[in-house]
Design an enzyme around this catalytic site. Sequence first.
Site, short mmCIF file in Angstrom:
data_model
loop_
_atom_site.label_atom_id
_atom_site.label_comp_id
_atom_site.label_asym_id
_atom_site.label_seq_id
_atom_site.Cartn_x
_atom_site.Cartn_y
_atom_site.Cartn_z
N PRO A 93 0.82 -1.22 0.00
CA PRO A 93 0.00 0.00 0.00
C PRO A 93 0.85 1.26 0.00
CG PRO A 93 -0.22 -1.23 2.07
CD PRO A 93 0.58 -2.06 1.16
N ARG A 162 -5.12 -9.17 -19.96
CA ARG A 162 -6.11 -8.88 -20.99
C ARG A 162 -5.55 -7.98 -22.09
NH1 ARG A 162 -8.47 -3.96 -20.43
NH2 ARG A 162 -10.46 -4.43 -21.42
N ASP A 177 -11.21 1.27 -23.64
CA ASP A 177 -11.14 1.29 -22.17
C ASP A 177 -11.14 2.72 -21.64
OD1 ASP A 177 -10.98 -1.42 -22.03
OD2 ASP A 177 -8.82 -1.50 -21.72
CL1 6GU Z 1 -0.40 -3.86 -3.32
N1 6GU Z 1 -0.95 -4.59 -0.85
C1 6GU Z 1 -1.65 -4.47 0.27
N2 6GU Z 1 -1.36 -5.30 1.29
N3 6GU Z 1 -2.60 -3.59 0.46
C2 6GU Z 1 -2.86 -2.79 -0.56
C3 6GU Z 1 -2.19 -2.84 -1.77
C4 6GU Z 1 -1.23 -3.76 -1.88
N4 6GU Z 1 -2.69 -1.91 -2.59
C5 6GU Z 1 -3.63 -1.30 -1.91
N5 6GU Z 1 -3.75 -1.82 -0.68
#
Ligand code: 6GU
Length: 268
Positions: A93, A162, A177
Amino acid sequence: MRVDIISIFPEYFAPLDVSLMGKARERGILDIHLHQLRDWTHDVHKTVDDTPYGGGPGMVMKPEVWGEAVDAVIEQGRACGQDALPRLIVPTPSGRPFTQAVALEYAEEPWLLFAPARYEGIDSRVVAEYGERLRADEVSIGDYVLAGGEAAVLVMIEAVGRLLPGVLGNARSVADDSFAPGPMANLLEGPVYTKPPVWRGHEVPEVLLSGHHGKIARWRRDQALRRTLAMRPELVARLDRDELDKHDLRVIEEFEEQRREGTSRQTP
Ligand code: 6GU
C-alpha cells in the site's frame, strides 16, 4: 509472457485457471509459475517472518528467505530460456499507484516476478538489493489496506493479461477502455444496453436504435463526459483542453449549471 509468483499462499491464485486468464494460459500466452516461499526456509517451522527492529506491531518478512527464493526463481527462468532479468513487482500500500499506464508498460515485458507479502511487509533491504540488479517496483492498487499482496497480484495480472495480444477476442475493446490513451482517454465509459428495447418500463435511449453512427458516437461521448463529471470530477480537470470540442464544453457547462441549481435547491 512468463509470470512467476512467490507467496506463502500459492493456492490463492486458483482464479488464474478461470475465464480469460485460464484461456490465455491454455493458449500459452500467459506462462504462470507459482512458488511456495516456505520452500526456501531452512528451519523446521519454515519461518518467514520476525519482529520488527525498532519495535511496533506486527511482523516483518525475513530478507534471507526472499533473497534465496528470488535468486532461485530467476535461475529457473533463465534455465527455461529467459535471456534478460524479470521485472520485480512488490505489491504494497506504500507503493506507486498501479494505473492503466503501468499495466500497458508491464504488458510489454517478457517476464514479471511478483513478490506479494503478508504481515507488515518484506524487510526493505530486499527491494534495495534487487533494485541494484533489475527493475524493482513497489506498487499499490489503491488507497486502502489489504491483508496481503496476493489479491493485488491477481488484480495486476488480470489488468496486464487482458492487454496481451490474442487474449481478448475483440482488440477494439482494449482501445475503448476508460483509461486507454486516445480520444476517450481519462473518460469513464458511459451506460451500455442490450435487448429488449424496453425492460420493466425502462427504455433504451432512442439514439442507440437509430443506426446513425455519427449521432451514436457523439451521444456516447456526451454520456462519458457526464458520467466522469459525476463520478470523477478530478479526471475532467485533467483533460487536455485542446482535445475538447465546442460540444464537449457545452456538455460540461450544462452539467455544472445543473449541479449549481441542484446545490442551490438543497441549500436555499
Ligand atoms: Cl499492493 N498490498 C496491500 N497489502 N494492500 C494494498 C495494496 C497492496 N494496494 C492497496 N492496498
